[in-house]
Design a protein around this motif. Sequence first.
Motif, short mmCIF file in Angstrom:
data_model
loop_
_atom_site.label_atom_id
_atom_site.label_comp_id
_atom_site.label_asym_id
_atom_site.label_seq_id
_atom_site.Cartn_x
_atom_site.Cartn_y
_atom_site.Cartn_z
N GLY B 351 0.79 -1.23 0.00
CA GLY B 351 0.00 0.00 0.00
C GLY B 351 0.82 1.27 0.00
N PHE B 352 2.08 1.17 0.33
CA PHE B 352 2.94 2.35 0.24
C PHE B 352 3.11 2.78 -1.21
CE2 PHE B 352 4.19 0.84 4.46
CZ PHE B 352 4.28 2.03 5.16
N PHE B 353 3.10 1.80 -2.12
CA PHE B 353 3.44 2.10 -3.51
C PHE B 353 2.27 1.93 -4.47
CE2 PHE B 353 6.85 -0.14 -1.31
CZ PHE B 353 7.72 0.92 -1.15
N LEU B 354 1.35 1.02 -4.16
CA LEU B 354 0.31 0.69 -5.12
C LEU B 354 -1.04 1.09 -4.56
CD1 LEU B 354 1.49 -2.92 -6.00
CD2 LEU B 354 1.82 -0.86 -7.36
N ASP B 355 -2.04 1.19 -5.45
CA ASP B 355 -3.36 1.52 -4.94
C ASP B 355 -4.14 0.26 -4.64
OD1 ASP B 355 -5.63 1.64 -7.51
OD2 ASP B 355 -3.53 1.22 -7.86
N TRP B 356 -5.26 0.43 -3.95
CA TRP B 356 -6.00 -0.71 -3.44
C TRP B 356 -6.44 -1.67 -4.53
CZ3 TRP B 356 -10.90 -1.64 -5.16
CH2 TRP B 356 -11.57 -0.57 -5.74
N LEU B 357 -6.83 -1.09 -5.68
CA LEU B 357 -7.38 -1.94 -6.74
C LEU B 357 -6.33 -2.94 -7.21
CD1 LEU B 357 -9.69 -2.63 -8.57
CD2 LEU B 357 -8.87 -0.92 -10.17
N GLU B 358 -5.13 -2.42 -7.44
CA GLU B 358 -4.08 -3.31 -7.94
C GLU B 358 -3.71 -4.34 -6.88
OE1 GLU B 358 -3.78 -3.28 -10.85
OE2 GLU B 358 -4.67 -1.33 -11.26
N ILE B 359 -3.66 -3.90 -5.64
CA ILE B 359 -3.29 -4.85 -4.59
C ILE B 359 -4.34 -5.95 -4.50
CG2 ILE B 359 -2.73 -5.14 -2.15
CD1 ILE B 359 -1.90 -2.22 -2.13
N SER B 360 -5.62 -5.56 -4.55
CA SER B 360 -6.63 -6.62 -4.46
C SER B 360 -6.56 -7.53 -5.67
CB SER B 360 -8.06 -6.10 -4.30
OG SER B 360 -8.12 -4.73 -4.27
N LEU B 361 -6.33 -6.95 -6.84
CA LEU B 361 -6.24 -7.79 -8.03
C LEU B 361 -5.08 -8.76 -7.93
CD1 LEU B 361 -7.03 -5.29 -10.94
CD2 LEU B 361 -8.47 -7.13 -10.09
N ILE B 362 -3.98 -8.31 -7.36
CA ILE B 362 -2.80 -9.17 -7.26
C ILE B 362 -2.99 -10.23 -6.16
CG2 ILE B 362 -0.35 -9.29 -6.67
CD1 ILE B 362 -0.11 -6.40 -7.65
N ILE B 363 -3.30 -9.74 -4.95
CA ILE B 363 -3.17 -10.63 -3.80
C ILE B 363 -4.42 -11.44 -3.48
CG2 ILE B 363 -2.54 -10.74 -1.35
CD1 ILE B 363 -0.84 -8.38 -1.65
N LEU B 364 -5.59 -10.79 -3.57
CA LEU B 364 -6.80 -11.47 -3.06
C LEU B 364 -7.05 -12.86 -3.65
CD1 LEU B 364 -9.89 -9.24 -2.32
CD2 LEU B 364 -8.53 -10.66 -0.81
N PRO B 365 -7.08 -12.99 -4.98
CA PRO B 365 -7.39 -14.31 -5.52
C PRO B 365 -6.35 -15.34 -5.09
CG PRO B 365 -7.18 -12.69 -7.30
CD PRO B 365 -6.83 -11.99 -6.03
N LEU B 366 -5.12 -14.84 -4.86
CA LEU B 366 -4.04 -15.73 -4.47
C LEU B 366 -4.21 -16.27 -3.05
CD1 LEU B 366 -1.01 -14.01 -6.02
CD2 LEU B 366 -0.88 -16.31 -5.15
N VAL B 367 -4.59 -15.37 -2.15
CA VAL B 367 -4.58 -15.76 -0.74
C VAL B 367 -5.92 -16.28 -0.24
CG1 VAL B 367 -2.73 -14.14 -0.21
CG2 VAL B 367 -5.10 -13.44 0.11
N ALA B 368 -7.01 -15.88 -0.92
CA ALA B 368 -8.32 -16.26 -0.41
C ALA B 368 -8.44 -17.77 -0.18
CB ALA B 368 -9.42 -15.75 -1.34
N PRO B 369 -8.06 -18.60 -1.17
CA PRO B 369 -8.18 -20.04 -0.94
C PRO B 369 -7.32 -20.51 0.24
CG PRO B 369 -7.44 -19.59 -3.20
CD PRO B 369 -7.57 -18.28 -2.51
N VAL B 370 -6.13 -19.92 0.37
CA VAL B 370 -5.24 -20.30 1.47
C VAL B 370 -5.91 -20.00 2.81
CG1 VAL B 370 -3.00 -19.88 2.54
CG2 VAL B 370 -3.23 -19.78 0.04
N VAL B 371 -6.44 -18.77 2.92
CA VAL B 371 -7.05 -18.34 4.18
C VAL B 371 -8.27 -19.19 4.50
CG1 VAL B 371 -8.25 -16.44 5.30
CG2 VAL B 371 -6.20 -15.99 3.97
N GLU B 372 -9.07 -19.48 3.47
CA GLU B 372 -10.26 -20.30 3.69
C GLU B 372 -9.84 -21.71 4.12
OE1 GLU B 372 -12.82 -20.69 0.30
OE2 GLU B 372 -14.61 -20.46 1.53
N GLY B 373 -8.77 -22.21 3.50
CA GLY B 373 -8.27 -23.53 3.83
C GLY B 373 -7.80 -23.62 5.28
#
Lengths: 199, 451, 334
Positions: B351-373
Amino acid sequence: MDETPAYSESAFNDDGTGPDGLPAEHRMLPRTRISNAIDRFIMRIGNAASWIWVVLIAGIFTNVTMRYVFGRATVWLEELQLYFYAIGFIIGLSYAITWNRHVRVDALADRWSARTRAWIELLGMVFLLLPFAIAITTEAVPYLMTSIQLNEASSSPGGLPYTWILKSFIVWGFVLIILAALSRLLRCTALLFDRPRPL
Amino acid sequence: MFEYEIIVICLLLTFMGLIFTGFPLAWVLGGVSFMYLTVSLVLLNVFNIDTYFLDDWNDFAIIVDRIWAQMQNWVLVALPMFIFMGLMLDRSGVADKLMANFTKLFRGLRGGLALTVIVIGVLLAASTGIVGASVVLLSMLALPPMMEARYSKTLAAGVVASSGTLGILIPPSIMLVIMADQLSLPVGDLFMGAVFPGLILGVLYVSYVVIAAMVRPDMAPAPERAEEVTWWDVLGVVWSIVPPLLLILAVLGSIFAGIATPTEASGIGALGATVLAAANRRLNLEVLRRVCRETMLTTSFIFGIFLGATAFALVMRSLGGDEFIGGLLEGLPFPPWGVVAFILFIAFVAGFFLDWLEISLIILPLVAPVVEGLGFDLVWFTVLFATTLQTSFLTPPVGFSLFYLKGVAPPGITIGHIYKGVVPFVLLQITGIILVFEFEDLVLWLPEQMY
Amino acid sequence: ADRVRWQMAMSFPSTLKALADTAPWVAEQIHTMSGGTMTLQVFEPGTLVKGTEVFDAVSQGKIDSGYVWAGYEFGKLPVSPLFGGQPFGLTPWQMSAFMLEKGGQEMMEEIYAPHNIMPIFCGVVSAEAAGWFSFPLEGLDEVDGLRIRFAGMGGQVLQKMGAEVTVLPASELFEALEKGVIDATEFSMPTVDEQLGFYKVVKYYHLPGWHQQSTSQYLYVNLDKWNGLDETQQGILRTACTAGVAKSMARAEGLQGAVLNKFTDELGVEAVTLPDEILRELKITTDEVMAEYSEKDADFARVWEAMTAFQDENRQWAEKGYLPAGWMSRVDGE
Ligand code: NA
Ligand code: NA
């Protein structure tokens, strides 16, 4: 003392323009004949285009009234609002360059001399803004041509035809951005090299 | 490490360096992207270095499609509309009267103006999710009176920037809509889940202002002539609060009565402000012309940043930036809560460098299954993640709220004041995140009650 | 090409069960079958381009491939939604037969070639539902003035029947429905509708999905890239996609029943069957709309004719060869 003579606060018109009707700033780059011509052109287009926000408000109000009071939904009117909004911001990009309103992180730059800042502006225009804007314009033309060839229309029931009209604004918008950038570029060279002659 | 990952790091460093030259941020973002396209193509074609998906001029051409997507983004229509509303309120005299009366009322109360900003910030947040519009509106309404009351510039800037940022979290929120879409979660659950975290942040801000005003009176000085507050003053406040209240009612009311969608409600608000100006006999062609022009300029500098950011994200992604960040998250030697904490930490730093949209696009799909698991509730996690990303608006150097504020602040307020001003608020955000992390029910309770 | 590393842009997020999670599976099969020499990297919608813009981007070679629903390019290629799913059209297995056995695939390749795209039939899923309503639709007169969000050709049919059709973006849908800005919305099949939580705001779930009896997705490959592949590689893509058709059909059918039961048994949703009166009128109007499009667009006419011809040919068999819908409930006296 290499500070450019700038308009004093009192010489600002009440709407932020200087005595010549162009946007005034403190510590301003010198003006040149060509840049003034470009700036006037962009100001004229931007001023005219700025009324689009009133039109947008009217469009939204009509759409809401039609649906809520008369129970009628009109897809083309919904889409037309997107047209107003999109045209507004894409034309505004160049307008904001001429008004020097794009945000800068100038914590350090504030302390630098006018010449240093002009150098940075010059290099920024040549290596950052202009290549970027020219690349987009170049790519937007084939994008637009495809839309014209296929006679692209909205894919919604009862939507607007001639999608290319809106797509063409990517090209217009970026051509204006290139012009506005060239104007600032000339003002930097006027300060740094006296070419073209500052007014 | 792959060759293209080194290019990603260089890209980030170049960008960081160049924004401090003072060249407009929008064009630094866009220009650096194009520059790295050129660099990558040279590296690939001359030195045969692997540049991942950035291997053709055509890869940059997607930017045109992305601009088109922005032109088709219906939700963003609210941005110019709320800006118009703010400017018109400013011109209508309604805002002056409101602030003047509040100042009178709070003249005995230290930090009163700052508290007003927070309250109005929360109300705005409930009517829109457009941070740019809220920050701009609050700056125009509140900064001049705060300067006049000799508030410290850092406190004034900090409170305006952070209060304006609440809108991205408190529903309706475009951020939650997009996250819901990405993770295929119900929007309603996320909306309800974010209500308490949003309010808690508001309360944290309030506590900070109250305490700061007590401990450091010079930050929020009491007015010089500390007269008694009379009933007339209270009446004055009530009277001056009616028109803006009507306006907020028109916006929120049209949403809740099912008359208009949140986006359309922004247009209703703009119309309402114009009507108020007319009622105050302040509306004429010249005023309308100025408001339109200023709306155009403000909207466009915000879109300039959007545009540059989308180009930057595209180039970073094509260079394998997503996988690079994703790789950091894989195979962590942490217990489950540690994994979540680490993900949030990465999002915070990004978040220091990127905006929320890009961060969610990058990270969310990646981590959501992990967190749910790991057995966590995905709604809880997403709201937590959203709260973290809300902070990215405030964290220097690339904090969009800071830039929006800078774009409209009076000349006396520099980016330095703004950077300093948000520091305590970023700490408050972290406190808020920890609270939500510790107490799951802050998120999960309300959705259960509602549906 | 020795090594293939392509972008594969999605039109739906791969988190959507059955509708979109076949794509990563197909990509995996391609990777395995090719011994790791072919990588199709999944890009979620929006990471490169929006789902609706994949056609454009693949056609212009800005991205290498995409796994998409055919139909978003309707504005440029009016025939496209016929390949994605048709009102009163083909069921998943009929669609498979049409595409793989009755010349559909070849027809589509021919139509998409001028757009520089090689489309490969790569997935088909169950029927959609007819939508979420705030009240049960009981008579034809209620369609007139109905405020409904309905995209695509189905929307056009409803518009013709007097409904007030809007195309509110998905981002505003939930609130619009909750607050009553609109009366109803069409969305997808039960699994997807469950994930998006529409049952939380409105309770009348209408069936059958007259406007889309199946939803088909395709691997769009930029034609130049396709021509650059050797035969083995082309074979791998085709085979993986045919496997994708089987996989998605199985997955979708496998999941829907349990979700519909959950709607009706646990979540207080009423499954409303559209009255025959309405279905009949919908069919009549659909025929009109399809005739209009056929007149305007030769490709549309050709494909629709081929589809309906197959549907007619198959009709007696479908009606007599299989047990009629609902016979079990009837026999059980329910
Ligand atoms: Na909000
Ligand atoms: Na930040």
